[in-house]
Design a protein around this motif. Sequence first.
Motif, PDB file in Angstrom:
ATOM      1  N   VAL A 256      43.145  41.164  55.510  1.00  0.00           N
ATOM      2  CA  VAL A 256      42.461  39.843  55.313  1.00  0.00           C
ATOM      3  C   VAL A 256      42.776  38.912  54.409  1.00  0.00           C
ATOM      4  CG1 VAL A 256      40.507  38.678  55.916  1.00  0.00           C
ATOM      5  CG2 VAL A 256      40.943  40.752  57.209  1.00  0.00           C
ATOM      6  N   LEU A 259      47.965  37.413  51.110  1.00  0.00           N
ATOM      7  CA  LEU A 259      48.721  36.691  51.638  1.00  0.00           C
ATOM      8  C   LEU A 259      49.921  37.210  52.262  1.00  0.00           C
ATOM      9  CD1 LEU A 259      49.520  34.609  48.175  1.00  0.00           C
ATOM     10  CD2 LEU A 259      48.354  33.681  50.466  1.00  0.00           C
ATOM     11  N   ALA A 260      50.415  36.634  53.506  1.00  0.00           N
ATOM     12  CA  ALA A 260      51.483  37.230  54.164  1.00  0.00           C
ATOM     13  C   ALA A 260      52.442  37.868  53.416  1.00  0.00           C
ATOM     14  CB  ALA A 260      52.138  36.053  55.288  1.00  0.00           C
ATOM     15  N   GLY A 261      53.008  39.100  53.911  1.00  0.00           N
ATOM     16  CA  GLY A 261      53.977  39.648  53.006  1.00  0.00           C
ATOM     17  C   GLY A 261      53.226  40.686  52.053  1.00  0.00           C
ATOM     18  N   ALA A 262      52.191  40.634  51.989  1.00  0.00           N
ATOM     19  CA  ALA A 262      51.677  41.647  50.955  1.00  0.00           C
ATOM     20  C   ALA A 262      50.209  42.207  51.685  1.00  0.00           C
ATOM     21  CB  ALA A 262      50.955  40.953  49.521  1.00  0.00           C
ATOM     22  N   ARG A 263      50.314  41.947  53.017  1.00  0.00           N
ATOM     23  CA  ARG A 263      49.060  42.554  53.680  1.00  0.00           C
ATOM     24  C   ARG A 263      49.444  43.821  54.031  1.00  0.00           C
ATOM     25  NH1 ARG A 263      48.970  36.921  57.106  1.00  0.00           N
ATOM     26  NH2 ARG A 263      47.753  35.860  55.665  1.00  0.00           N
TER      27      ARG A 263
END
Lengths: 290, 290
Positions: A256, A259-263
């Motif tokens: 949650v 950021l997108a890419g590190a989720r």
Amino acid sequence: VAEDHVIGVDVGGTKILAGVVDRGGEVGRTSSAPTPRDSQEALLDAIVAAVGEVRELRTAAVGFGVPSQIDQRLGTLGHAVNIPLAEISFRDLMTERLGLPVALDNDANVAAFAEWSRGAAQGTETMVMLTLGTGVGGGFVLNGRPYRGWAEVGHIVVEKDGVPCQGSCTGHGHLEAYASGHAADRIARERLGPGTTAYDLVAQGHPALAEIGSYLGAGIATLANLFHPEVVVIGGGFGVAAFDLLHPAAAETLRVEALAGARDVPIVRAELGQEAGVVGAALIAFDALS
Amino acid sequence: VAEDHVIGVDVGGTKILAGVVDRGGEVGRTSSAPTPRDSQEALLDAIVAAVGEVRELRTAAVGFGVPSQIDQRLGTLGHAVNIPLAEISFRDLMTERLGLPVALDNDANVAAFAEWSRGAAQGTETMVMLTLGTGVGGGFVLNGRPYRGWAEVGHIVVEKDGVPCQGSCTGHGHLEAYASGHAADRIARERLGPGTTAYDLVAQGHPALAEIGSYLGAGIATLANLFHPEVVVIGGGFGVAAFDLLHPAAAETLRVEALAGARDVPIVRAELGQEAGVVGAALIAFDALS
């Protein structure tokens, strides 16, 4: 060859472990001695003796992992936890007493470098480690380079004006106040009664560990958004013991908050045991030679 | 000499600024053009044209600062704010179209490198910059080396389960939700009424800016405890305009939340204006040559 091995020394709160390590990271002869905790002089003597136990003619350098903040510019130790080594010029002093190049770093940094070179983060360019022991520490490797700085991961703010820190830190809502073994001990006493500890929470699979895991996940999210690591390694006595119970909530919070890419960065358990400190300290010793 | 200058390009949301920069960081000829926001093709053409305007035979490389996440391994852009450049292989594409070595980085990283090389953090080994604009960005120089990674400083968690982020971020309590110009606009509308903005808070010296400053200080404390910087630079449109009103509360929170040794790190205003992006982009172009 003159430089085919170094000595890595893990200066712990209870023992000093020194070991010969080759360029491949293989640990040879080791020596171990209790950590004198009464005086600085006795501690320094014990460290010199531990190195002497394993030293050979072809020893090229010595690296130390120390439970203390380090000022790398000066080679000095700041506040040290559990050992009588505060505020001294450790690097100069050991260079003089050993007559060899000396490298030093914080014990959690050194553990991170070890997991990167031979453990759970092997083969990555960028990794983050958190050690959940009595306190919370950590270290990073960024773009293929061990980060030689504070990395006081236990003192990132995860909840502004939250739970106060213990000891010399005047802060509030730092990760250490929620996710250390010490914090888990406090939570155990609150939930399970006097005399219980973090390990009772683990033994019972207590739901408090999911709350702790969620705070851990928030801290990991901060680090993931800063560094975009390929893997996050969890070590330390409490971290390793409670890993399976902390992991689901930590991973969910990361999904949650990152950021997108590190989720979906994998959160994994440390792989190295007792020898991690020696291996990581040897790595910085080799770096000091290059 | 063939390599005596490079071109730095600041690809902004409203304009593209390109400038010739020498090894000393001096900016020579510049060109400026509005940023086409309708199509990727038009934007790429405008970038190539801006470089062409200032290019000479002895131009050795081109560096770009782009308002986007960058994957440095691939040279690709991730999510881009305000410009139609998402998800392309920018480095390869520009290398081909320009026939020169190309470096790229996030605009806030590049601003940090510029403040380090020629601005408020000149002469330091380790510095942190935060840019408070529409969002919050930032960048670091660590141990004398520009950090070439995400550094998504706006998305460090300062209040677990706090104010939700806007846009594509699914997180809560991130620094950006409290200390960006956009957040300050929201607070202005709440406190001063519809149609007001962050700049009305600044004009009135409104106490809400102290609350924002305290959140900023908590974020700075996290970064100070991780990196032990010699200076923290605040830039960005909102950050520069509100600096004097944010500073007291930010410094006070830092004093409480940072570890001993990092409590008095100076928090200073960015010194470079419009040319920061060009200077920082040139710095990474020179790095690409070495």
